[in-house]
Scaffold this motif. Structure first.
Motif, PDB file in Angstrom:
ATOM      1  N   UNK A 154      12.704   4.539   7.029  1.00  0.00           N
ATOM      2  CA  UNK A 154      12.486   5.311   6.359  1.00  0.00           C
ATOM      3  C   UNK A 154      10.696   5.798   6.149  1.00  0.00           C
ATOM      4  N   UNK A 155       9.930   6.279   6.529  1.00  0.00           N
ATOM      5  CA  UNK A 155       8.792   6.324   6.525  1.00  0.00           C
ATOM      6  C   UNK A 155       7.808   7.503   5.508  1.00  0.00           C
ATOM      7  N   UNK A 156       9.013   8.293   4.589  1.00  0.00           N
ATOM      8  CA  UNK A 156       8.777   9.091   4.369  1.00  0.00           C
ATOM      9  C   UNK A 156       7.871   9.267   2.901  1.00  0.00           C
ATOM     10  N   UNK A 157       7.715  10.405   1.759  1.00  0.00           N
ATOM     11  CA  UNK A 157       6.855  10.426   1.027  1.00  0.00           C
ATOM     12  C   UNK A 157       6.700   8.747   0.091  1.00  0.00           C
ATOM     13  N   UNK A 158       8.803   8.734  -0.279  1.00  0.00           N
ATOM     14  CA  UNK A 158       8.723   7.235  -1.025  1.00  0.00           C
ATOM     15  C   UNK A 158       8.039   6.338  -0.427  1.00  0.00           C
ATOM     16  N   UNK A 159       7.946   5.920   0.544  1.00  0.00           N
ATOM     17  CA  UNK A 159       7.512   4.636   1.194  1.00  0.00           C
ATOM     18  C   UNK A 159       6.211   4.176   0.424  1.00  0.00           C
ATOM     19  N   UNK A 160       5.624   5.093   0.180  1.00  0.00           N
ATOM     20  CA  UNK A 160       4.077   4.990  -0.914  1.00  0.00           C
ATOM     21  C   UNK A 160       4.122   4.596  -2.120  1.00  0.00           C
ATOM     22  N   UNK A 161       5.312   4.488  -2.784  1.00  0.00           N
ATOM     23  CA  UNK A 161       5.670   4.047  -3.873  1.00  0.00           C
ATOM     24  C   UNK A 161       6.287   2.159  -3.388  1.00  0.00           C
ATOM     25  N   UNK A 162       6.425   2.089  -2.761  1.00  0.00           N
ATOM     26  CA  UNK A 162       6.906   0.709  -1.877  1.00  0.00           C
ATOM     27  C   UNK A 162       5.824   0.205  -1.337  1.00  0.00           C
ATOM     28  N   UNK A 163       4.866  -0.120  -0.036  1.00  0.00           N
ATOM     29  CA  UNK A 163       4.131  -0.549   0.755  1.00  0.00           C
ATOM     30  C   UNK A 163       3.028  -1.590  -0.633  1.00  0.00           C
ATOM     31  N   UNK A 164       2.427  -0.984  -2.008  1.00  0.00           N
ATOM     32  CA  UNK A 164       1.473  -1.291  -2.546  1.00  0.00           C
ATOM     33  C   UNK A 164       2.552  -2.437  -3.542  1.00  0.00           C
ATOM     34  N   UNK A 165       3.521  -2.054  -3.980  1.00  0.00           N
ATOM     35  CA  UNK A 165       4.203  -3.485  -4.885  1.00  0.00           C
ATOM     36  C   UNK A 165       5.028  -4.950  -3.422  1.00  0.00           C
ATOM     37  N   UNK A 166       5.369  -3.978  -2.228  1.00  0.00           N
ATOM     38  CA  UNK A 166       5.276  -4.828  -0.507  1.00  0.00           C
ATOM     39  C   UNK A 166       3.910  -6.152  -0.591  1.00  0.00           C
ATOM     40  N   UNK A 167       2.993  -5.142  -0.661  1.00  0.00           N
ATOM     41  CA  UNK A 167       1.616  -6.170  -0.401  1.00  0.00           C
ATOM     42  C   UNK A 167       1.758  -7.043  -1.463  1.00  0.00           C
ATOM     43  N   UNK A 168       1.196  -5.605  -2.641  1.00  0.00           N
ATOM     44  CA  UNK A 168       1.200  -7.285  -3.935  1.00  0.00           C
ATOM     45  C   UNK A 168       1.561  -8.484  -3.642  1.00  0.00           C
ATOM     46  N   UNK A 169       2.983  -7.680  -4.151  1.00  0.00           N
ATOM     47  CA  UNK A 169       3.753  -9.794  -3.568  1.00  0.00           C
ATOM     48  C   UNK A 169       3.623 -10.230  -2.106  1.00  0.00           C
ATOM     49  N   UNK A 170       2.973  -9.756  -1.354  1.00  0.00           N
ATOM     50  CA  UNK A 170       2.515 -10.955   0.088  1.00  0.00           C
ATOM     51  C   UNK A 170       3.848 -10.911   0.396  1.00  0.00           C
ATOM     52  N   UNK A 171       4.376  -9.811   0.102  1.00  0.00           N
ATOM     53  CA  UNK A 171       5.706  -9.464   0.815  1.00  0.00           C
ATOM     54  C   UNK A 171       5.414  -8.676   2.822  1.00  0.00           C
ATOM     55  N   UNK A 172       5.489  -9.322   3.806  1.00  0.00           N
ATOM     56  CA  UNK A 172       5.286  -9.396   5.079  1.00  0.00           C
ATOM     57  C   UNK A 172       6.324  -8.289   5.939  1.00  0.00           C
ATOM     58  N   UNK A 173       5.940  -6.867   6.198  1.00  0.00           N
ATOM     59  CA  UNK A 173       6.156  -5.877   6.888  1.00  0.00           C
ATOM     60  C   UNK A 173       6.738  -6.060   8.411  1.00  0.00           C
ATOM     61  N   UNK A 174       7.620  -7.050   8.829  1.00  0.00           N
ATOM     62  CA  UNK A 174       7.649  -7.079  10.172  1.00  0.00           C
ATOM     63  C   UNK A 174       7.869  -5.946  10.953  1.00  0.00           C
ATOM     64  N   UNK A 175       8.359  -4.688  10.487  1.00  0.00           N
ATOM     65  CA  UNK A 175       8.581  -3.640  11.446  1.00  0.00           C
ATOM     66  C   UNK A 175       8.996  -2.102   9.799  1.00  0.00           C
ATOM     67  N   UNK A 176       8.202  -1.421  10.822  1.00  0.00           N
ATOM     68  CA  UNK A 176       8.779   0.232  10.158  1.00  0.00           C
ATOM     69  C   UNK A 176       9.833   1.249  10.608  1.00  0.00           C
ATOM     70  N   UNK A 177      10.358   1.348  10.625  1.00  0.00           N
ATOM     71  CA  UNK A 177      11.284   1.793  11.583  1.00  0.00           C
ATOM     72  C   UNK A 177      11.479   3.578  10.768  1.00  0.00           C
ATOM     73  N   UNK A 178      11.485   4.679  11.680  1.00  0.00           N
ATOM     74  CA  UNK A 178      11.652   5.602  11.043  1.00  0.00           C
ATOM     75  C   UNK A 178      12.290   6.982  12.748  1.00  0.00           C
ATOM     76  N   UNK A 179      13.333   7.788  12.042  1.00  0.00           N
ATOM     77  CA  UNK A 179      13.705   8.475  13.667  1.00  0.00           C
ATOM     78  C   UNK A 179      12.496   9.527  13.812  1.00  0.00           C
ATOM     79  N   UNK A 180      11.819   9.569  13.586  1.00  0.00           N
ATOM     80  CA  UNK A 180      10.300   9.903  13.114  1.00  0.00           C
ATOM     81  C   UNK A 180       9.107   8.908  13.484  1.00  0.00           C
ATOM     82  N   UNK A 181       9.087   8.662  14.707  1.00  0.00           N
ATOM     83  CA  UNK A 181       8.113   7.523  15.235  1.00  0.00           C
ATOM     84  C   UNK A 181       6.514   7.935  14.161  1.00  0.00           C
ATOM     85  N   UNK A 182       6.134   9.306  14.370  1.00  0.00           N
ATOM     86  CA  UNK A 182       4.687   9.729  13.734  1.00  0.00           C
ATOM     87  C   UNK A 182       4.577   8.932  12.612  1.00  0.00           C
TER      88      UNK A 182
END
Ligand SMILES: NC(=O)c1ccc[n+]([C@@H]2O[C@H](COP(=O)([O-])OP(=O)(O)OC[C@H]3O[C@@H](n4cnc5c(N)ncnc54)[C@H](O)[C@@H]3O)[C@@H](O)[C@H]2O)c1
Length: 337
Positions: free
Chosen positions: A10-38
């Motif tokens: 799910x890469x909709x609007x709330x993902x904008x509140x999640x990617x910054x803390x994931x990156x701040x914690x150094x978590x590696x995003x291994x893949x992003x899945x969304x029915x809407x590939x765009x």
């Protein structure tokens, strides 16, 4: 820094509140899945994630083998997405509300049990400095045993999207926050509710965008929630404005200001003498999604159970569906998780 890897669904609007803390914690995003590939591709570009976009969760999990899955899809998809990830053997942290029905939520809890994998719901407002302080003050006994809590929530919110079409947008998508906070602040659990749900004149929502609910909670606590998502003007805070009344005093949380309160400081007079409740400085370090992410990482590293683990969080969701049921039936209903 973290060694953990995550697949985000799910890469909709709330993902904008999640990617910054994931990156701040150094978590590696291994893949992003969304029915809407765009949507997946544009978030990968925006946050320079350097991973694959996919519309297929199962194949992404097989390929990436992450440490956990983050479910940021719409409520109607949570059960399917989360159960698929749990069954594949991955712990899940998912956005609120857990599901859009109690039967789906129970299936999710049962799937967590059967797979032996943790499923926690992110109730971001638990990780808020003012809420944490108020809970600390109440739990410390400053106002005595809690007797009643009121929360008012009045916002004119023009979202567009899935909320405009939902049958119960306010109770299901918003009031879950305040219902969960009522449990968090008071330490009590729901027993029964009487609710009136309605769609006010002038509403731009298809479903009921306003409600008044009276909950009976353990310990004799009565929690009253009044709210609307189509109330133009004089907005409350997004957390709601709160009055928490105990045996010896009252705490207020309003307009996102630090809590304040008064307690009885004498035994004479029509109005007893009052003293301000001492409010310690805030101690919460990581707010909102960052706070819940830290609890997931802590669980992965130490096994410490997050406070919003699904067996607990389903009690907050049960408040939602009991309120909707009560409004339909026009009577008090008992609450069972
Ligand atoms: N904690 C908060 O304060 C807060 C605030 C806003 C939204 N939320 C929650 O976050 C969730 C998402 O909300 P949003 O505003 O980002 O919605 P959105 O509609 O902007 O995004 C949802 C995304 O999920 C994708 N999606 C839907 N079904 C899917 C599936 N089965 N598999 C893969 N992708 C799928 C959609 O294509 C879309 O890109 C909801 O549960 C919402 O209640 C929480």
């Amino acid at each position: 820094m973290a060694n953990e890897r995550v697949v985000v669904v799910g890469a909709g609007s709330i993902s904008n509140a999640w990617f910054p803390p994931l990156l701040a914690e150094g978590v590696t995003v291994a893949g992003v899945v969304d029915l809407n590939l765009d949507n997946a591709r544009s978030q990968i570009d925006k946050y320079a994630l350097g991973c694959h976009a996919s519309a297929n969760l199962s194949s992404t999990l097989r390929r990436t083998k992450p440490d956990f899955v983050l479910d940021l899809t719409i409520p109607a998809a949570h059960c399917n997405v989360t159960c698929k990830a749990l069954r594949a053997g991955y712990p899940v942290i998912g956005e609120k509300p857990m599901a859009d029905s109690m039967s789906q939520a129970r299936r999710m809890v049962a799937t967590a049990d059967k797979s032996g994998k943790l499923y926690m719901v992110s109730q971001s407002r638990r990780w808020d400095a003012n809420h944490a302080l108020t809970r600390q003050i109440i739990a410390g006994g400053a106002i005595g045993q809690v007797a009643a809590m009121n929360c008012d929530f009045y916002i004119g919110a023009h979202f567009g999207g899935f909320r405009d079409a939902m049958p119960s947008p306010l109770i299901l998508d918003m009031a879950i926050h305040q219902f969960d906070l009522a449990r968090y602040l008071s330490g009590s659990d729901p027993l029964a509710v009487y609710a009136k749900e309605f769609n006010p004149a002038g509403s731009w929502y298809a479903g009921a965008a306003a409600a008044s609910c009276i909950f009976e909670m353990t310990g004799g606590v009565v929690f009253t929630f009044r709210g609307s998502w189509c109330a133009e003007g004089c907005h409350t805070s997004w957390n709601g404005d709160w009055r928490i009344i105990g045996e010896r005093g009252t705490m207020l949380m309003e307009k996102d200001q630090p809590p304040r309160g008064q307690v009885v400081a004498g035994s004479e007079g029509f109005h007893r003498p009052l003293a301000d409740v001492p409010v310690p400085p805030p101690s919460l370090q990581f707010a909102g999604m960052h706070g819940s992410l830290r609890e997931m990482l802590e669980y992965l590293r130490t096994g410490a159970k997050p406070q919003t683990e699904c067996h607990d969080n389903i009690k907050s969701l049960a408040m939602v569906f009991a309120a909707i049921d009560s409004a339909k039936k026009g009577r008090r209903v008992e609450i069972r998780a």
